[in-house]
Design an enzyme around this catalytic site. Structure first.
Site, PDB file in Angstrom:
ATOM      1  N   GLN A 136       0.750  -1.276  -0.082  1.00  0.00           N
ATOM      2  CA  GLN A 136       0.070   0.081  -0.137  1.00  0.00           C
ATOM      3  C   GLN A 136       0.792   1.418  -0.055  1.00  0.00           C
ATOM      4  O   GLN A 136       0.381   2.312  -0.513  1.00  0.00           O
ATOM      5  CB  GLN A 136      -0.901  -0.041   1.250  1.00  0.00           C
ATOM      6  N   SER A 138       9.587 -13.477  18.912  1.00  0.00           N
ATOM      7  CA  SER A 138       8.277 -13.121  18.501  1.00  0.00           C
ATOM      8  C   SER A 138       7.288 -14.511  18.431  1.00  0.00           C
ATOM      9  O   SER A 138       7.459 -15.354  17.952  1.00  0.00           O
ATOM     10  CB  SER A 138       7.995 -12.723  17.194  1.00  0.00           C
ATOM     11  N   SER A 160      -0.323  -5.733  16.252  1.00  0.00           N
ATOM     12  CA  SER A 160      -1.675  -5.695  15.812  1.00  0.00           C
ATOM     13  C   SER A 160      -2.753  -5.121  17.234  1.00  0.00           C
ATOM     14  O   SER A 160      -3.623  -5.865  17.739  1.00  0.00           O
ATOM     15  CB  SER A 160      -2.034  -7.210  15.744  1.00  0.00           C
ATOM     16  N   GLN A 185       7.842 -10.008  20.853  1.00  0.00           N
ATOM     17  CA  GLN A 185       7.019  -9.276  20.144  1.00  0.00           C
ATOM     18  C   GLN A 185       5.639 -10.193  19.903  1.00  0.00           C
ATOM     19  O   GLN A 185       5.430 -10.921  19.056  1.00  0.00           O
ATOM     20  CB  GLN A 185       7.444  -8.710  19.120  1.00  0.00           C
ATOM     21  N   LYS A 223     -14.008   0.098  10.893  1.00  0.00           N
ATOM     22  CA  LYS A 223     -14.150   0.439   9.555  1.00  0.00           C
ATOM     23  C   LYS A 223     -15.092  -0.880   8.900  1.00  0.00           C
ATOM     24  O   LYS A 223     -15.162  -0.702   7.692  1.00  0.00           O
ATOM     25  CB  LYS A 223     -12.791   0.737   8.931  1.00  0.00           C
ATOM     26  N   TYR A 244       8.410  -9.368   5.373  1.00  0.00           N
ATOM     27  CA  TYR A 244       7.359  -8.275   5.050  1.00  0.00           C
ATOM     28  C   TYR A 244       7.679  -7.903   3.523  1.00  0.00           C
ATOM     29  O   TYR A 244       8.680  -7.326   3.030  1.00  0.00           O
ATOM     30  CB  TYR A 244       7.536  -7.055   5.730  1.00  0.00           C
ATOM     31  N   LEU A 304      -4.791  -3.126  17.077  1.00  0.00           N
ATOM     32  CA  LEU A 304      -6.102  -2.746  16.187  1.00  0.00           C
ATOM     33  C   LEU A 304      -6.695  -4.022  15.592  1.00  0.00           C
ATOM     34  O   LEU A 304      -7.823  -3.903  15.252  1.00  0.00           O
ATOM     35  CB  LEU A 304      -6.110  -1.694  15.145  1.00  0.00           C
TER      36      LEU A 304
END
Length: 322
Positions: A29, A156, A212, A182, A222, A56, A214
């Site tokens: 994005q 993590s 994360s 993490q 949303k 990533y 959210l």
């Protein structure tokens, strides 16, 4: 409100209570120019920790972040940057889904090339590897620090037992110990941070850089009416995420949380981020953004922190049935 800084567990460095990560967004994005805008906005708000991972966007996320940092002209003492390793970028028995010594040392060195940095501040074992002896993994991570490629290392999504085993091995041999974990942490995902790791905070001084907050966007509200075009849930290859984001039961909870956010005069996202930061065992909350406006909105979660009184927290627990 000014940024707050917390010790990374018992380590000497301090991290901004809100940090910035590139998972999903960079390349998918966000191009270099938008990365420059988002990183600059985050740093202007006081963010000093920037999270990344080898996996990533197949290494492109590291490359984009590194280029953005160079173009912004940041001094190396002004920021902390991390990466994580496990899945690898090459198919093969020794290069994917592993924490063997060969893979780890080669992968960290390759990350430095993509970032164009002399060292990383934090490196993580992105998942546990039951097939590699833990002594080998711990020694490799310690050696990366000895070589000057990293300053601290951690894990993590490791279990408390796995983290303690790694710490004990390092302690026994005099190697560099893991200082940070993490884990995922948000209003829908609490047990590991609040229960499983409870003894590790005091026993070994574990810090946490939680991801994360959210719930991949669920806690922004949303997705209350489906998956909007251009959102993370609409990205190609993220169909599994869209199913999670449109979960009716969880969205019913989100609707109730929105009432709390409205009363506190903040957004749902700001409420969720502030709630994570309210936990004293959270060293930093990793935020993400695909637009600079989202960075500004996320940073305003600092204004919500003092509004989270015991009564408000109890109400949130009741809503989420925690």
């Amino acid at each position: 409100m000014q940024m707050q800084y917390r010790r990374l567990g018992h380590a000497g460095i301090k991290v901004s209570v809100l940090s910035f990560g590139s998972w999903v967004t960079f390349k998918n994005q966000v191009d270099v120019q938008r990365a420059i805008e988002c990183l600059d906005a985050a740093k202007q708000a006081g963010v000093n920790f920037f999270d990344n991972a080898e996996a990533y966007a197949g290494g492109e996320s590291e490359r984009i972040m590194g280029q953005a940092i160079r173009e912004l002209g940041w001094k190396r003492h002004e920021f902390l940057v991390s990466s994580k390793y496990f899945w690898g970028l090459h198919d093969g028995p020794n290069t994917s889904n592993t924490l063997n010594r060969k893979y780890l040392l080669e992968a960290i060195e390759d990350s430095l090339d993509r970032f164009d940095l002399d060292y990383l501040d934090l490196v993580y074992c992105h998942r546990p590897d039951p097939e590699t002896p833990i002594e080998e993994t711990v020694r490799a991570m310690s050696d990366a620090i000895e070589r000057g490629w990293a300053l601290y290392w951690g894990t993590s999504e490791w279990s408390a037992d796995e983290i303690r085993a790694a710490w004990d091995v390092a302690d026994r041999h005099g190697w560099h110990k893991p200082v940070v974990e993490q884990p995922q942490y948000n209003l829908f995902h609490r047990r590991r941070v609040e229960k499983e790791y409870a003894r590790l905070y005091d026993d070994i001084g574990l810090g946490t850089t939680i991801w994360s907050p959210l719930a991949s966007g669920l806690l922004t509200g949303k997705y209350l009416d489906g998956v909007p075009e251009g959102s993370r849930g609409a990205l190609e290859g993220f169909g599994w995420l869209a199913e999670q984001l449109t979960n009716e039961q969880q969205n019913a909870i989100v609707r109730q949380l929105k009432e709390v956010a409205d009363e506190l005069e903040c957004s749902l996202a700001q409420l969720a981020l502030a709630w994570c930061a309210k936990n004293p065992h959270v060293s930093t909350v990793i935020t993400g953004a695909s637009r600079v406006e989202q960075v500004h909105e996320n940073m305003r979660a600092l204004e919500v922190l003092p509004k989270l009184t015991d009564d408000v927290l109890d109400r949130i627990d009741e809503i989420t049935q925690a």
